[in-house]
Design a protein around this motif. Structure first.
Motif, PDB file in Angstrom:
ATOM      1  N   GLN A  97       0.831  -1.191   0.000  1.00  0.00           N
ATOM      2  CA  GLN A  97       0.000   0.000   0.000  1.00  0.00           C
ATOM      3  C   GLN A  97       0.873   1.250   0.000  1.00  0.00           C
ATOM      4  OE1 GLN A  97      -2.927   0.072   3.124  1.00  0.00           O
ATOM      5  NE2 GLN A  97      -3.925   1.918   2.356  1.00  0.00           N
TER       6      GLN A  97
ATOM      7  N   ASN B  31      -7.242  -7.288 -20.020  1.00  0.00           N
ATOM      8  CA  ASN B  31      -6.131  -6.368 -20.128  1.00  0.00           C
ATOM      9  C   ASN B  31      -5.851  -5.770 -18.765  1.00  0.00           C
ATOM     10  OD1 ASN B  31      -7.949  -4.333 -19.542  1.00  0.00           O
ATOM     11  ND2 ASN B  31      -7.765  -3.267 -21.475  1.00  0.00           N
TER      12      ASN B  31
ATOM     13  N   GLN C  63      -4.408  -1.931 -17.141  1.00  0.00           N
ATOM     14  CA  GLN C  63      -3.922  -0.579 -17.372  1.00  0.00           C
ATOM     15  C   GLN C  63      -3.233  -0.084 -16.100  1.00  0.00           C
ATOM     16  OE1 GLN C  63      -7.309   1.819 -18.521  1.00  0.00           O
ATOM     17  NE2 GLN C  63      -7.682   0.669 -20.392  1.00  0.00           N
TER      18      GLN C  63
ATOM     19  N   TYR D 223      -1.990   3.529 -14.068  1.00  0.00           N
ATOM     20  CA  TYR D 223      -2.159   4.977 -13.948  1.00  0.00           C
ATOM     21  C   TYR D 223      -1.256   5.495 -12.838  1.00  0.00           C
ATOM     22  CZ  TYR D 223      -6.465   4.515 -16.726  1.00  0.00           C
ATOM     23  OH  TYR D 223      -7.373   4.259 -17.726  1.00  0.00           O
TER      24      TYR D 223
ATOM     25  N   GLN E  17      -0.956   8.841 -10.151  1.00  0.00           N
ATOM     26  CA  GLN E  17      -1.603  10.020  -9.592  1.00  0.00           C
ATOM     27  C   GLN E  17      -0.608  10.756  -8.714  1.00  0.00           C
ATOM     28  OE1 GLN E  17      -5.019   9.172  -7.089  1.00  0.00           O
ATOM     29  NE2 GLN E  17      -5.909  11.189  -7.409  1.00  0.00           N
TER      30      GLN E  17
ATOM     31  N   PRO F 183      -5.471  10.865 -11.665  1.00  0.00           N
ATOM     32  CA  PRO F 183      -4.785   9.748 -12.322  1.00  0.00           C
ATOM     33  C   PRO F 183      -4.502  10.060 -13.791  1.00  0.00           C
ATOM     34  CG  PRO F 183      -6.647   8.960 -11.029  1.00  0.00           C
ATOM     35  CD  PRO F 183      -6.769  10.447 -11.094  1.00  0.00           C
TER      36      PRO F 183
ATOM     37  N   PHE G 246      -3.081   8.120 -17.318  1.00  0.00           N
ATOM     38  CA  PHE G 246      -2.834   6.826 -17.947  1.00  0.00           C
ATOM     39  C   PHE G 246      -1.350   6.689 -18.299  1.00  0.00           C
ATOM     40  CE2 PHE G 246      -3.740   3.127 -20.399  1.00  0.00           C
ATOM     41  CZ  PHE G 246      -2.977   3.210 -21.554  1.00  0.00           C
TER      42      PHE G 246
ATOM     43  N   GLN H 148      -1.039   0.234 -21.231  1.00  0.00           N
ATOM     44  CA  GLN H 148      -1.969  -0.888 -21.216  1.00  0.00           C
ATOM     45  C   GLN H 148      -1.244  -2.145 -21.686  1.00  0.00           C
ATOM     46  OE1 GLN H 148      -6.438  -1.170 -22.219  1.00  0.00           O
ATOM     47  NE2 GLN H 148      -5.430  -1.390 -24.214  1.00  0.00           N
TER      48      GLN H 148
ATOM     49  N   PHE I 205      -1.696   3.126  -9.695  1.00  0.00           N
ATOM     50  CA  PHE I 205      -2.869   2.256  -9.706  1.00  0.00           C
ATOM     51  C   PHE I 205      -2.801   1.305 -10.887  1.00  0.00           C
ATOM     52  CE2 PHE I 205      -5.547   4.213  -6.526  1.00  0.00           C
ATOM     53  CZ  PHE I 205      -5.210   5.556  -6.537  1.00  0.00           C
TER      54      PHE I 205
ATOM     55  N   LEU J 137      -9.429  -5.327 -16.540  1.00  0.00           N
ATOM     56  CA  LEU J 137     -10.718  -5.566 -17.194  1.00  0.00           C
ATOM     57  C   LEU J 137     -10.991  -7.059 -17.126  1.00  0.00           C
ATOM     58  CD1 LEU J 137     -13.094  -4.538 -18.867  1.00  0.00           C
ATOM     59  CD2 LEU J 137     -11.677  -4.820 -20.910  1.00  0.00           C
TER      60      LEU J 137
ATOM     61  N   LYS K  66     -16.115  -4.389 -16.765  1.00  0.00           N
ATOM     62  CA  LYS K  66     -15.737  -3.018 -16.426  1.00  0.00           C
ATOM     63  C   LYS K  66     -14.328  -3.039 -15.823  1.00  0.00           C
ATOM     64  CE  LYS K  66     -19.363  -2.352 -13.701  1.00  0.00           C
ATOM     65  NZ  LYS K  66     -20.297  -3.455 -13.949  1.00  0.00           N
ATOM     66  N   LEU K  67     -13.670  -1.883 -15.837  1.00  0.00           N
ATOM     67  CA  LEU K  67     -12.358  -1.777 -15.204  1.00  0.00           C
ATOM     68  C   LEU K  67     -12.518  -1.805 -13.691  1.00  0.00           C
ATOM     69  CD1 LEU K  67     -10.275   0.993 -17.022  1.00  0.00           C
ATOM     70  CD2 LEU K  67      -9.778  -1.442 -16.886  1.00  0.00           C
TER      71      LEU K  67
ATOM     72  N   PHE L 173     -10.283  -1.080 -10.356  1.00  0.00           N
ATOM     73  CA  PHE L 173      -9.028  -0.476  -9.927  1.00  0.00           C
ATOM     74  C   PHE L 173      -8.515  -1.147  -8.659  1.00  0.00           C
ATOM     75  CE2 PHE L 173      -8.059   3.336 -12.409  1.00  0.00           C
ATOM     76  CZ  PHE L 173      -9.196   3.428 -13.195  1.00  0.00           C
ATOM     77  N   GLY L 174      -7.200  -1.317  -8.594  1.00  0.00           N
ATOM     78  CA  GLY L 174      -6.577  -1.716  -7.349  1.00  0.00           C
ATOM     79  C   GLY L 174      -6.557  -0.543  -6.378  1.00  0.00           C
ATOM     80  N   GLN L 175      -6.132  -0.827  -5.134  1.00  0.00           N
ATOM     81  CA  GLN L 175      -6.144   0.207  -4.091  1.00  0.00           C
ATOM     82  C   GLN L 175      -5.029   1.221  -4.267  1.00  0.00           C
ATOM     83  OE1 GLN L 175      -5.923  -3.112  -3.707  1.00  0.00           O
ATOM     84  NE2 GLN L 175      -6.844  -3.767  -1.770  1.00  0.00           N
TER      85      GLN L 175
END
Lengths: 114, 110
Positions: B9, B31, B33, B35, B37, B43, B45, B48, B88, B92, B97-98, B100-102
């Protein structure tokens, strides 16, 4: 410059009040998204719209509503039914509704409860 | 439901040290992706990955997609203070839907 504009940057909500967060894009993207970001939880999908005049619930849609009357605009209303609205809200868009497309994010709106 | 777990984390490194963040899914992904931030930002991109075993590089950043398409990693060689931020992954999967990880927050000490 093309991009996504979210407003306001900071917003305060009183108990029992509905508030609307604005999201506008001039990228000519078909798809738009709303995410909620809480510390340590990453991004969670609230609503998404793959094309104008259509939208779908995401994973945490309860207490929120959206509209997509124009391609460039996707406002999010946080209703009084959302009991824990304090969070950072991110709007995003992608070229199409294909989930393989990269998402472009706005600068976010930080919502707090008074 | 489908989950995408990201570890660690938080990570604090000395400038010049390497850094790796790992992303693991409970199900096969179409896939993944990545990101970034920056503090106080949104965030952005990065890349991918689509193919099993795929490896892509962007300067000091190396991205990998596992053979089973259930995990991915981001490795930064010789970190710099400009690498500070939260990374992040987003996969998919079967939900269509995508997810996201934490996120992994990287701090770099100069």
């Amino acid at each position: 410059d093309g991009g996504i504009t979210q407003s306001p940057k900071y917003l305060f909500r009183k108990e029992g009040q509905n508030v609307t967060l604005s999201c506008e894009q001039n990228l000519n993207h078909d798809a738009m998204y709303w995410y909620r970001q809480d510390p340590g939880q990453g991004l969670r999908l609230i609503y998404y719209s793959q094309i104008v005049n259509d939208f779908q619930k995401g994973d945490i849609a309860e207490g929120y509503s959206v509209s997509r009357e124009k391609k460039e605009s996707f406002p999010l209303t946080v209703t009084s039914a959302q009991k824990n609205p304090t969070a950072f809200y991110l709007c995003a868009s992608s070229l199409s509704g294909n989930w393989h497309q990269p998402q472009h994010f706005g600068d976010g709106t930080r919502l707090s409860i008074l | 439901g489908q989950q995408v777990m990201q570890i660690p984390q938080y990570q604090h490194v000395q400038e010049g040290e390497d850094f790796t963040t790992y992303c693991n899914s409970s199900t096969t992904l179409s896939n993944i992706q990545w990101y970034k931030q920056r503090p106080g930002g949104h965030p952005v991109f990065l890349i991918q990955l689509v193919k099993s075993g795929e490896v892509k590089k962007q300067k000091r950043l190396t991205f990998q997609f596992g053979e089973a398409k259930k995990n991915s990693s981001l490795h930064i060689t010789a970190t710099q203070t400009t690498d500070v931020g939260t990374y992040f992954c987003a996969g998919l999967g079967k939900t269509g839907k995508l997810i996201f990880g934490q996120g992994t927050t990287l701090q770099v000490k100069p």
